[in-house]
Motif scaffolding. Structure first.
Motif, PDB file in Angstrom:
ATOM      1  N   LEU A   1       5.058  64.231 -18.072  1.00  0.00           N
ATOM      2  CA  LEU A   1       5.869  63.680 -18.739  1.00  0.00           C
ATOM      3  C   LEU A   1       4.892  63.089 -19.940  1.00  0.00           C
ATOM      4  O   LEU A   1       5.095  64.134 -21.244  1.00  0.00           O
ATOM      5  CB  LEU A   1       6.208  62.751 -18.259  1.00  0.00           C
ATOM      6  N   GLY A   2       3.604  63.343 -20.233  1.00  0.00           N
ATOM      7  CA  GLY A   2       2.730  63.044 -21.503  1.00  0.00           C
ATOM      8  C   GLY A   2       2.495  64.238 -22.005  1.00  0.00           C
ATOM      9  O   GLY A   2       2.110  64.042 -23.060  1.00  0.00           O
ATOM     10  N   THR A   3       2.099  64.827 -20.925  1.00  0.00           N
ATOM     11  CA  THR A   3       1.835  66.434 -21.794  1.00  0.00           C
ATOM     12  C   THR A   3       2.710  66.730 -22.491  1.00  0.00           C
ATOM     13  O   THR A   3       2.481  67.570 -24.032  1.00  0.00           O
ATOM     14  CB  THR A   3       1.049  66.926 -20.654  1.00  0.00           C
ATOM     15  N   GLY A   4       3.469  66.588 -21.618  1.00  0.00           N
ATOM     16  CA  GLY A   4       5.053  67.746 -22.057  1.00  0.00           C
ATOM     17  C   GLY A   4       5.194  67.327 -23.710  1.00  0.00           C
ATOM     18  O   GLY A   4       5.850  67.575 -24.311  1.00  0.00           O
ATOM     19  N   THR A   5       5.552  65.354 -23.416  1.00  0.00           N
ATOM     20  CA  THR A   5       5.877  64.836 -24.504  1.00  0.00           C
ATOM     21  C   THR A   5       5.221  65.012 -25.509  1.00  0.00           C
ATOM     22  O   THR A   5       4.732  65.269 -26.672  1.00  0.00           O
ATOM     23  CB  THR A   5       5.665  63.478 -23.918  1.00  0.00           C
ATOM     24  N   GLY A   6       3.871  65.059 -25.812  1.00  0.00           N
ATOM     25  CA  GLY A   6       2.799  65.087 -27.265  1.00  0.00           C
ATOM     26  C   GLY A   6       2.802  66.539 -27.114  1.00  0.00           C
ATOM     27  O   GLY A   6       2.298  66.323 -28.666  1.00  0.00           O
TER      28      GLY A   6
END
Length: 569
Positions: A186-191
């Motif tokens: 989730l954090g990687t995709g958001t970044g």
């Protein structure tokens, strides 16, 4: 094909099992081949095309020439509309593959890379939400959306944004089973989405993450809180490294990026993008998201389970509602901006296809065969008319749009023929599988796109490339002459620099007017207007078949009677 549904699930009451064939779904490698066959056509073999590709390549070209990835620069001027993730990726592909192909084609491979990443994680989300075998259907339903066809193959940052949303949504789908891995994704995709196009992705995904606990109790748990904490940690490097580097290098450019390009665009405080119209996405999505949208509607209307905790429909439905609401509130709007909504609609469509039955199901299955067949006949017929000149009325109409000398290219013709024949074989082989519509429609879109980007590639390149205009302009100029410009667009500045080495001094940004040459880009102006008294027109050009733009070159104090060069009709 691989049988994945137990026979007892498809045996009707009172029907002997021996007379019923098991429902079959497409195999993994079959879907992988379809995805690759869809992504490849259109990535190579043509110049950067207006409207978005030229300026994107101009930013990539700046990184290749200077190595500066902190300040995106277009034709000598900072261009802070988007962060540099896609530009950096495209520059890497260009360095790696440019010995084998033109620089712009090598850079465009980044679009294919991000499109495949998006389809991969869309498939993983479909499997996580609906079970084994459903991920392949989810990937095909997303692939088959009309709006994705041209976008996924373009040299534009939206492909990286699309991939970021796909990774992030898979993280949310996974977090109930593996909350740490889900939080990281989730954090990687958001970044990724942030570094592709700014605050839009963090804003939308953050609202989705906050809306889920309000929608169902299953999301109000300690594990989900840990998921969000891990997501923040994973996203932090994406949020910090480039903005901090930009702030250290040019604080005023950081302010422009943050306030003008992000908040200013959303709130409509500037004139940098196309303005939203009431209900824009409501009348855009029916065609842009076809066939995912009409298949998603039955899953919401008929399937009541989405109202209960644990429903696989809750996540995609919440994501779609949040995206639609926020994008509808934005003052900027384009069909391209609806790209992330194709993912949740594709997931909802997986369940919607399962609910199809009766006459409506038969009609959709027939449409999945008929529409690509008609499209193929029109494409082949139009190409034959263009190349043979018979009938003349059709040939003239086609060539009037993009004037060029139609030459038969054997490799492109053979490739188009292979796509057409392969689709016919796929229709025959898939006639007895369960999710017939999604598979046949997806294969049909692969075929249509393959034919469009082979048979019709030279025709499109003739009308969308600036190569001929740039070459003609160079001939009309003195070598290394100083040239100012007025009204020259972002794409045009990028292409003139790349194709001809021409960098103008724009009067719109306060450049000093002391050059001996001046270039105007005119759109709706019926008459030429010289920059001042004493300027003489020495050249005029346009892209073949273009009626909405033309270029005029002026020379200060030119000799009367000097010959003029013209490019294009």
């Amino acid at each position: 094909m691989k049988t994945i549904v137990p026979l007892k699930e498809v045996v009707k009451k009172g029907t002997p099992e021996a007379t019923v064939e098991a429902v079959r779904t497409p195999g993994v490698w079959w879907v992988v081949i379809l995805c690759v066959a869809w992504v490849v056509p259109g990535l190579v073999g043509h110049d950067p095309w207006k409207a978005d590709e030229p300026y994107t390549f101009g930013l990539v070209n700046h990184i290749l020439r200077t190595g500066d990835w902190v300040v995106p620069t277009l034709a000598g001027e900072p261009f802070l509309e988007k962060p540099p993730l896609f530009f950096i990726t495209a520059a890497g592909f260009a360095r790696l593959f440019s010995p084998l192909m033109p620089l712009h084609d090598a850079a465009r491979l980044a679009a294919g890379f991000y499109s495949l990443v998006a389809l991969l994680f869309a498939g993983l989300s479909g499997r996580e939400l609906f079970g084994k075998g459903k991920g392949r259907i989810a990937a095909l339903l997303v692939l088959g959306c009309i709006g994705l066809q041209p976008t996924a193959h373009k040299l534009i940052t939206d492909t990286a944004l699309f991939a970021g949303f796909s990774v992030a949504l898979y993280g949310l789908a996974l977090c109930s089973r593996r909350h740490l891995t889900g939080g990281f994704l989730l954090g990687t995709g958001t970044g990724m989405g942030f570094m592709a196009k700014g605050l839009l992705a963090p804003g939308l995904l953050g609202l989705i993450a906050m809306a889920l606990p309000l929608a169902a109790s299953e999301w109000r748990s300690r594990r989900y809180a840990v998921t969000l904490a891990v997501a923040l940690v994973a996203a932090a490097p994406w949020f910090v490294v480039w903005p901090y580097a930009l702030y250290l290098k040019a604080p005023h450019l950081f302010d422009e990026w943050l306030w003008v390009q992000n908040f200013g665009r959303f709130l409509g405080h500037n004139d940098l993008g196309p303005k939203n119209k009431p209900g824009f996405y409501l009348y855009t999505l029916p065609w842009y998201a076809w066939p995912a949208l009409p298949l998603a509607i039955p899953s919401v209307v008929k399937e009541r389970s989405w109202r209960r905790s644990g429903s696989p429909l809750l996540l995609p439905l919440t994501a779609f509602v949040v995206m639609l609401a926020v994008l509808s509130l934005s003052r900027d709007a384009r069909g391209l901006y609806a790209l992330p909504m194709l993912l949740p609609l594709g997931f909802l469509a997986v369940r919607g296809e399962e609910l199809l039955n009766g006459r409506f199901a038969r009609g959709l299955n027939s449409a999945a065969v008929v529409i690509p067949t008609v499209a193929a006949l029109l494409l082949w017929g139009g190409w034959l008319a263009m190349t043979t000149g018979v009938p003349a009325v059709v040939s003239d109409a086609i060539l009037r749009r993009h004037p060029h000398d139609p030459v038969v290219r054997p490799f492109l013709v053979v490739t188009a023929l292979l796509y057409t024949v392969a689709w016919g074989v796929a229709v025959w082989r898939c006639r007895r599988i369960g999710p017939r519509f999604s598979v046949i429609w997806g294969a049909g879109m692969v075929m249509v796109w393959g034919v469009v980007m082979t048979l019709w590639l030279p025709w499109q390149d003739a009308g969308k490339s600036y190569r001929g205009v740039a070459a003609s302009l160079v001939q009309a100029m003195s070598p290394h002459a100083c040239i100012s410009s007025r009204g020259l667009g972002e794409s045009e500045r990028a292409m003139f620099e790349y194709l001809a080495g021409i960098v103008t001094k724009r009067v719109e940004v306060g450049a000093p007017v002391g050059c001996t040459l001046h270039l105007d880009q005119l759109r709706s102006e019926p008459k030429d207007s010289p920059p001042a008294a004493g300027w003489v027109k020495v050249w005029e050009g346009r892209r073949p078949g273009s009626n909405d733009e033309r270029f005029v070159l002026w020379r200060r104090g030119d000799i009367p009677g000097r010959s003029r060069v013209s490019a294009g009709p």
